[in-house]
Design an enzyme around this catalytic site. Structure first.
Site, PDB file in Angstrom:
ATOM      1  N   ASP A   1      -3.349 -14.551   0.688  1.00 37.60           N
ATOM      2  CA  ASP A   1      -1.915 -14.665   0.896  1.00 37.60           C
ATOM      3  C   ASP A   1      -1.364 -15.722  -0.053  1.00 37.60           C
ATOM      4  OD1 ASP A   1      -1.929 -12.979   3.354  1.00 37.60           O
ATOM      5  OD2 ASP A   1      -3.108 -14.643   4.133  1.00 37.60           O
TER       6      ASP A   1
ATOM      7  N   ASP B   1      -2.515  -8.999  -0.087  1.00 39.77           N
ATOM      8  CA  ASP B   1      -2.516  -9.189   1.365  1.00 39.77           C
ATOM      9  C   ASP B   1      -1.097  -9.589   1.757  1.00 39.77           C
ATOM     10  OD1 ASP B   1      -3.309  -9.363   3.970  1.00 39.77           O
ATOM     11  OD2 ASP B   1      -4.687 -11.023   3.702  1.00 39.77           O
TER      12      ASP B   1
ATOM     13  N   ASP C   1       1.182 -16.232   5.949  1.00 41.32           N
ATOM     14  CA  ASP C   1       0.526 -16.089   7.255  1.00 41.32           C
ATOM     15  C   ASP C   1       0.607 -17.415   7.999  1.00 41.32           C
ATOM     16  OD1 ASP C   1      -0.130 -13.478   6.778  1.00 41.32           O
ATOM     17  OD2 ASP C   1      -2.300 -13.742   6.991  1.00 41.32           O
TER      18      ASP C   1
ATOM     19  N   ARG D   1       6.673  -6.279   8.458  1.00 46.87           N
ATOM     20  CA  ARG D   1       6.258  -7.633   8.845  1.00 46.87           C
ATOM     21  C   ARG D   1       7.199  -8.704   8.307  1.00 46.87           C
ATOM     22  NH1 ARG D   1      -0.382  -7.662   8.235  1.00 46.87           N
ATOM     23  NH2 ARG D   1      -0.758  -5.730   9.387  1.00 46.87           N
TER      24      ARG D   1
END
Length: 443
Positions: free
Chosen positions: A223, A262, A266, A321
């Site tokens: 990430d 990815d 996060d 997301r």
């Protein structure tokens, strides 16, 4: 202000538009006044204002504001950047990034282990030869998968940068950025990241998993930024983008997209007290994940944590997301969501999440229903009020439940956010966010 009521009267329409412009400028100025006031002439020493989201809770977030001169670094290369972060001591530090620094300037071939051959990998693990019933976890070190693992480990060591506690990382000027790297904000407290264009790292060695879904899938790592078990983190005025490597340019192998990205951000493993403000998140698929698993092994550490605020961010041309939430009390207000042709959803309502989404604006393409804004993954309550879609007020929960009754959502997240700066009406959010969000716009 809806000027369509003034049909045929140019003067009144001009007055109405001028009134809207004045309102936006006034609200922008008012919002600016709520911005950091600690060391106001030196952005590198600014701290998160009081009541500015969850990161202001308790001790607040000051990063490296009090760094001594010898702990202020200006870096222009990836090696200098990592050295500044790794310098001895726990005293506050400031790392100023000048220009764009590249973690993978030598290219993917520099990470390949001796003997690794991608064509051999494709040949051995093709569905025709390997099938779709067995994963690759038991493959020996000298196999194509073993050599892929070794290559991936080399890249992992090369592109990750561990961010220590009491640190401010800030871009200098309008063109500062970090390319191809993964910032690891892991197990620390009090970190600020501002004014950077963060181009998503490209996984040079994705893994093929034949057992992932009905047709198998490519899975990637890295990430742009990971907040892992850390507290009091402020991410402000950054631009998260896939840049030169969009998914649209990726090839397919075995009939599936060769996914080399990815997430962009996060927030996982018990992380807590995070504020993301005035950022741009763009050109990405799986954008932001809060809480990385439903499993009880992670739930014990996530319950009561993962408290995060998103405000005045631009989410543009994303697939999904933005964010997907598990467990946390997450406050999303005054953001602008601009959907592209591959849009799937914005808010993922996951296990034990308590999402509050208010005073946001959504711009959806023709034919895309507001019912898609919310996606139910698990049974959890959600608050969604005072939002506008394509200029009209919309009850996102009601339209979702009416059109997708198989995923009926419960209204009422069970908590009321109090840590907010000035809340703007949703109708002015696109103009205000468009004017102020992203790297290079820090004032």
């Amino acid at each position: 202000m809806n000027t369509s009521v003034w049909h045929g009267h140019a003067t009144r329409r001009a007055v109405a538009l001028a009134g809207c412009t004045a309102l936006v400028l006034t609200l922008t100025a008012a919002t600016a006044q709520a911005r950091p006031d600690h060391h106001p002439r030196d952005t590198a020493r600014q701290t998160l204002p009081a009541k500015d989201g969850w990161a202001s809770h308790g001790t607040g977030t000051t990063g490296g504001a009090d760094a001594a001169p010898e702990h202020v670094y200006t870096v222009t290369t990836w090696d200098e950047f990592r050295a500044a972060l790794a310098a001895d001591g726990t005293a506050p530090r400031i790392v100023k990034v000048k220009g764009t620094i590249d973690a993978v300037s030598a290219g993917c071939d520099a990470f390949a282990a001796p003997g690794y051959d991608f064509d051999a990998y494709l040949e051995k693990y093709s569905p025709q030869n390997w099938g779709l019933d067995t994963d690759l976890s038991a493959e020996p070190d000298d196999s194509p998968e073993g050599l892929r693992r070794a290559s991936a480990a080399r890249q992992d060591r090369a592109i990750k940068a561990d961010v220590p506690a009491n640190t401010t990382i800030i871009g200098v000027g309008r063109d500062a950025g970090v390319k191809g790297a993964s910032l690891q904000i892991k197990g620390v407290d009090n970190v600020i990241v501002r004014n950077l264009t963060l181009e998503s790292p490209v996984d040079c060695f994705p893994q093929w998993d034949p057992t992932d879904g009905d047709q198998g899938n490519w899975n990637s790592e890295y990430d742009s930024a990971v907040v892992y078990g850390s507290t009091h983190v402020w991410l402000d005025h950054n631009t998260f983008t896939d840049g030169e490597h969009p998914d649209s340019a990726a090839p397919t192998h075995f009939g599936m997209l060769y996914q080399q990205h990815d997430g962009q951000l996060d927030i996982v493993r018990g992380a807590d007290y995070v504020t993301a403000s005035w950022n741009v998140f763009t050109e990405h698929d799986k954008t932001i994940l809060i809480g990385n698993s439903d499993s009880e092994s992670t739930a014990a550490g996530d319950r009561g944590h993962l408290r995060t605020t998103f405000h005045h961010n631009l989410f543009k041309d994303l697939v999904e997301r933005a964010p997907r939430v598990r467990f946390g009390q997450v406050d999303v207000y005054n953001n602008h969501f601009v959907a592209g042709e591959d849009y799937a959803y914005s808010f993922g309502v996951g296990k034990e999440s308590q999402l509050v989404a208010e005073h946001n604006a959504f711009t959806l393409p023709a034919g895309v229903s507001p019912a898609k804004v919310l996606k139910k993954w698990s049974e959890a309550p959600v608050t969604a009020a005072h939002n506008r879609v394509n200029g009209r007020s919309v009850d996102l929960i009601a339209v979702h439940n009416a059109e997708i009754p198989a995923e009926t959502l419960r209204s009422g997240a069970g908590w009321t956010p109090t840590l907010r700066t000035k809340v703007l009406p949703a109708r002015v959010v696109p103009a205000v966010v468009g004017h102020g969000a992203g790297a290079g716009r820090l004032r």
